[in-house]
Design a protein around this motif. Structure first.
Motif, PDB file in Angstrom:
ATOM      1  N   LYS A   1     -23.796   0.738  -0.014  1.00 42.92           N
ATOM      2  CA  LYS A   1     -23.420   2.047  -0.541  1.00 42.92           C
ATOM      3  C   LYS A   1     -22.003   2.434  -0.119  1.00 42.92           C
ATOM      4  O   LYS A   1     -21.513   2.003   0.925  1.00 42.92           O
ATOM      5  N   VAL A   2     -21.365   3.245  -0.945  1.00 46.25           N
ATOM      6  CA  VAL A   2     -20.061   3.801  -0.603  1.00 46.25           C
ATOM      7  C   VAL A   2     -20.257   4.849   0.482  1.00 46.25           C
ATOM      8  O   VAL A   2     -21.048   5.778   0.327  1.00 46.25           O
ATOM      9  N   ALA A   3     -19.543   4.698   1.588  1.00 47.90           N
ATOM     10  CA  ALA A   3     -19.638   5.679   2.671  1.00 47.90           C
ATOM     11  C   ALA A   3     -18.636   6.806   2.484  1.00 47.90           C
ATOM     12  O   ALA A   3     -18.863   7.925   2.941  1.00 47.90           O
ATOM     13  N   GLU A   4     -17.534   6.506   1.796  1.00 46.40           N
ATOM     14  CA  GLU A   4     -16.493   7.523   1.598  1.00 46.40           C
ATOM     15  C   GLU A   4     -15.647   7.192   0.376  1.00 46.40           C
ATOM     16  O   GLU A   4     -15.311   6.016   0.137  1.00 46.40           O
ATOM     17  N   TYR A   5     -15.317   8.222  -0.411  1.00 46.61           N
ATOM     18  CA  TYR A   5     -14.323   8.082  -1.462  1.00 46.61           C
ATOM     19  C   TYR A   5     -12.987   8.535  -0.887  1.00 46.61           C
ATOM     20  O   TYR A   5     -12.788   9.707  -0.565  1.00 46.61           O
ATOM     21  N   VAL A   6     -12.079   7.601  -0.728  1.00 47.97           N
ATOM     22  CA  VAL A   6     -10.777   7.868  -0.121  1.00 47.97           C
ATOM     23  C   VAL A   6      -9.888   8.584  -1.133  1.00 47.97           C
ATOM     24  O   VAL A   6      -9.826   8.199  -2.301  1.00 47.97           O
ATOM     25  N   THR A   7      -9.183   9.606  -0.691  1.00 48.54           N
ATOM     26  CA  THR A   7      -8.366  10.411  -1.600  1.00 48.54           C
ATOM     27  C   THR A   7      -7.085   9.678  -1.998  1.00 48.54           C
ATOM     28  O   THR A   7      -6.582   8.821  -1.253  1.00 48.54           O
ATOM     29  N   PRO A   8      -6.527  10.027  -3.148  1.00 50.26           N
ATOM     30  CA  PRO A   8      -5.256   9.427  -3.567  1.00 50.26           C
ATOM     31  C   PRO A   8      -4.131   9.647  -2.552  1.00 50.26           C
ATOM     32  O   PRO A   8      -3.283   8.774  -2.368  1.00 50.26           O
ATOM     33  N   SER A   9      -4.127  10.791  -1.882  1.00 52.18           N
ATOM     34  CA  SER A   9      -3.080  11.055  -0.895  1.00 52.18           C
ATOM     35  C   SER A   9      -3.187  10.099   0.295  1.00 52.18           C
ATOM     36  O   SER A   9      -2.172   9.668   0.859  1.00 52.18           O
ATOM     37  N   LYS A  10      -4.410   9.750   0.682  1.00 49.47           N
ATOM     38  CA  LYS A  10      -4.590   8.793   1.773  1.00 49.47           C
ATOM     39  C   LYS A  10      -4.133   7.395   1.356  1.00 49.47           C
ATOM     40  O   LYS A  10      -3.513   6.664   2.141  1.00 49.47           O
ATOM     41  N   PHE A  11      -4.425   7.030   0.114  1.00 43.60           N
ATOM     42  CA  PHE A  11      -3.941   5.732  -0.381  1.00 43.60           C
ATOM     43  C   PHE A  11      -2.411   5.704  -0.395  1.00 43.60           C
ATOM     44  O   PHE A  11      -1.796   4.676  -0.088  1.00 43.60           O
ATOM     45  N   LYS A  12      -1.802   6.832  -0.762  1.00 43.64           N
ATOM     46  CA  LYS A  12      -0.326   6.909  -0.745  1.00 43.64           C
ATOM     47  C   LYS A  12       0.184   6.720   0.686  1.00 43.64           C
ATOM     48  O   LYS A  12       1.221   6.062   0.913  1.00 43.64           O
ATOM     49  N   HIS A  13      -0.538   7.257   1.646  1.00 45.99           N
ATOM     50  CA  HIS A  13      -0.174   7.076   3.056  1.00 45.99           C
ATOM     51  C   HIS A  13      -0.146   5.601   3.427  1.00 45.99           C
ATOM     52  O   HIS A  13       0.811   5.137   4.069  1.00 45.99           O
ATOM     53  N   TRP A  14      -1.161   4.849   2.994  1.00 47.46           N
ATOM     54  CA  TRP A  14      -1.209   3.426   3.338  1.00 47.46           C
ATOM     55  C   TRP A  14      -0.127   2.635   2.610  1.00 47.46           C
ATOM     56  O   TRP A  14       0.365   1.625   3.127  1.00 47.46           O
ATOM     57  N   GLU A  15       0.242   3.099   1.435  1.00 49.78           N
ATOM     58  CA  GLU A  15       1.360   2.452   0.737  1.00 49.78           C
ATOM     59  C   GLU A  15       2.645   2.617   1.544  1.00 49.78           C
ATOM     60  O   GLU A  15       3.430   1.670   1.695  1.00 49.78           O
ATOM     61  N   ASP A  16       2.875   3.810   2.068  1.00 51.10           N
ATOM     62  CA  ASP A  16       4.057   4.053   2.894  1.00 51.10           C
ATOM     63  C   ASP A  16       4.012   3.222   4.176  1.00 51.10           C
ATOM     64  O   ASP A  16       5.032   2.684   4.621  1.00 51.10           O
ATOM     65  N   VAL A  17       2.818   3.127   4.765  1.00 47.95           N
ATOM     66  CA  VAL A  17       2.664   2.323   5.990  1.00 47.95           C
ATOM     67  C   VAL A  17       2.981   0.863   5.699  1.00 47.95           C
ATOM     68  O   VAL A  17       3.640   0.179   6.499  1.00 47.95           O
ATOM     69  N   GLY A  18       2.519   0.363   4.554  1.00 53.08           N
ATOM     70  CA  GLY A  18       2.791  -1.019   4.180  1.00 53.08           C
ATOM     71  C   GLY A  18       4.286  -1.309   4.102  1.00 53.08           C
ATOM     72  O   GLY A  18       4.760  -2.365   4.535  1.00 53.08           O
TER      73      GLY A  18
ATOM     74  N   GLU B   1       6.615   0.330   5.737  1.00 50.30           N
ATOM     75  CA  GLU B   1       7.139   0.394   7.097  1.00 50.30           C
ATOM     76  C   GLU B   1       6.854  -0.886   7.885  1.00 50.30           C
ATOM     77  O   GLU B   1       7.657  -1.305   8.727  1.00 50.30           O
ATOM     78  N   LEU B   2       5.706  -1.499   7.612  1.00 52.51           N
ATOM     79  CA  LEU B   2       5.338  -2.719   8.327  1.00 52.51           C
ATOM     80  C   LEU B   2       6.089  -3.950   7.820  1.00 52.51           C
ATOM     81  O   LEU B   2       6.042  -5.009   8.446  1.00 52.51           O
ATOM     82  N   GLY B   3       6.746  -3.827   6.672  1.00 53.77           N
ATOM     83  CA  GLY B   3       7.566  -4.928   6.181  1.00 53.77           C
ATOM     84  C   GLY B   3       6.952  -5.789   5.098  1.00 53.77           C
ATOM     85  O   GLY B   3       7.468  -6.881   4.811  1.00 53.77           O
ATOM     86  N   PHE B   4       5.849  -5.345   4.463  1.00 57.89           N
ATOM     87  CA  PHE B   4       5.316  -6.110   3.332  1.00 57.89           C
ATOM     88  C   PHE B   4       6.321  -6.086   2.181  1.00 57.89           C
ATOM     89  O   PHE B   4       6.992  -5.068   1.945  1.00 57.89           O
ATOM     90  N   MET B   5       6.421  -7.184   1.483  1.00 62.12           N
ATOM     91  CA  MET B   5       7.288  -7.251   0.311  1.00 62.12           C
ATOM     92  C   MET B   5       6.853  -6.236  -0.739  1.00 62.12           C
ATOM     93  O   MET B   5       7.671  -5.594  -1.399  1.00 62.12           O
ATOM     94  N   TYR B   6       5.535  -6.088  -0.881  1.00 59.22           N
ATOM     95  CA  TYR B   6       4.993  -5.131  -1.845  1.00 59.22           C
ATOM     96  C   TYR B   6       3.632  -4.658  -1.358  1.00 59.22           C
ATOM     97  O   TYR B   6       2.824  -5.451  -0.867  1.00 59.22           O
TER      98      TYR B   6
END
Length: 383
Positions: free
Chosen positions: A325-342, A344-349
């Protein structure tokens, strides 16, 4: 899900407005206790878009997200969370979609797009906003030897043997479709001595012969940790080597088959880059199992340590009632946060969003441009 709507952006926001309007009507003659809810609904409407905004197409998709009042985290006693508006998509349509689907049936090919019920299938097969037409072909049949709790693909201890004509048929289909980017993936075939690596490799070679302009990504199993199989595939002529770590370390035992381990997946990605530094490596993480931010951060750091170039993060969606089962539906703003973190960590994309999947059109568009730029530089005359 929304057959009548002409645009997903309009559907999500308009649905919330109509629901609020209905609430106002139902409570117009309500008691003082219920009147406060009506006042709250009026306040939401006063701050939201009006009809003219919808007509002019000026409603941003985030407008419907900030006002969503449904539960996003599954509480004790709740069987299943209601799907939030940002995860609702329209049925796939279009000429290119229909043509690809028809050709798949004729050539007896499978796609993970269909088997895994991907919400982006219509846009990917049709080209999407970037007009980079993509498809994800599933090799080695449609029956897996493993039983991961997140996946809806059929399972069996001994699936039917692979189709020996599949590498040739796949190359023939891709050449005819005029695709820009193709993802070759497969079920796990622990019943085969090499896990299907040679079958993968043969398919890539036929593809490069018949359609050299097509960029090829292989989204592979872990081959039971057999690094010789990883090496064979990494050096077969593919452009992108992808293998999904799927989830954070502490949820691996719950989400994946016991034969698939977190460290084994990291080693596959690390070794692919080691034996062929020129390829792009890629992995994917699903969110929504109950993981913490620290666990997601640690997973991203582990992938960077393994020299993974690209990462995608998407929402886990329960395919059937018998899956986890899905324990949580993650919000679009949280996904945007992880995109920014990515970044910062140096991923190409980093592709991060509720509907992002490991094979994702925007990421493939970026990778396509990166690889084409590399190609152009490699053939430039020396000064």
């Amino acid at each position: 899900m929304h057959m009548i709507a002409t645009s997903h952006k309009f559907t999500c926001t308009a649905a919330n407005v109509l629901q609020t309007v209905a609430c106002l009507r139902l409570n117009s003659n309500s008691s003082p206790r219920k009147q406060s809810k009506t006042d709250q609904a009026k306040a939401v409407l006063s701050k939201g878009p009006d009809l003219e905004d919808f007509i002019n197409g000026q409603v941003h998709k985030d407008d419907s997200w900030s006002n969503y009042s449904g539960d996003l985290v599954r509480q004790k006693g709740v069987k299943r969370l209601r799907l939030p508006p940002w995860l609702k998509t329209s049925f796939p349509t279009g000429e290119n979609y229909s043509r690809i689907k028809s050709n798949l049936r004729k050539l007896n090919l499978n796609t993970v797009c269909e088997e895994a019920r991907c919400p982006n299938i219509g846009e990917c097969w049709g080209g999407g906003e970037h007009q980079t037409a993509t498809a994800t072909i599933m090799l080695l049949g449609d029956t897996c030897t493993r039983g991961c709790r997140f996946c809806s693909v059929k399972t069996a201890r001994v699936p039917p043997p692979p189709d020996p004509k599949e590498p040739v048929n796949t190359a023939k289909a891709i050449a005819a479709w005029g695709l820009d980017y193709v993802v070759l993936t497969s079920v796990d075939r622990d019943d085969l001595p090499d896990g299907g690596a040679a079958h993968f490799s043969e398919t890539v070679k036929h593809l490069k012969q018949d359609a050299p302009e097509v960029l090829v990504e292989c989204l592979t199993p872990d081959f039971r940790g057999d690094l010789s199989a990883v090496e064979l595939l990494a050096n077969c002529g593919l452009d992108v080597y992808a293998h999904n770590i799927e989830c954070v370390r502490d949820y691996t035992w719950l989400v994946r088959d016991p034969r698939a381990t977190y460290d084994q997946s990291l080693e596959v990605l690390r070794h692919a880059k080691f034996v062929n530094p020129n390829i792009i490596t890629k992995s994917s993480i699903m969110l929504g199992f109950g993981e913490t931010d620290d666990e997601v951060m640690n997973t991203l750091k582990d992938l960077r340590k393994a020299e993974v170039d690209c990462v995608t993060l998407g929402q886990y969606m329960q395919p059937t009632k018998r899956h986890i089962k899905v324990a949580e539906y993650v919000t679009p703003s949280k996904f945007k946060h992880w995109e920014d973190v990515g970044k910062e960590l140096g991923f190409m994309y980093t592709a991060s969003g509720p509907l992002v999947r490991s094979s994702y059109k925007a990421g493939e568009y970026f990778i396509k441009n990166t690889l084409e730029e590399r190609r152009s530089k490699s053939i430039l005359p020396k000064p």
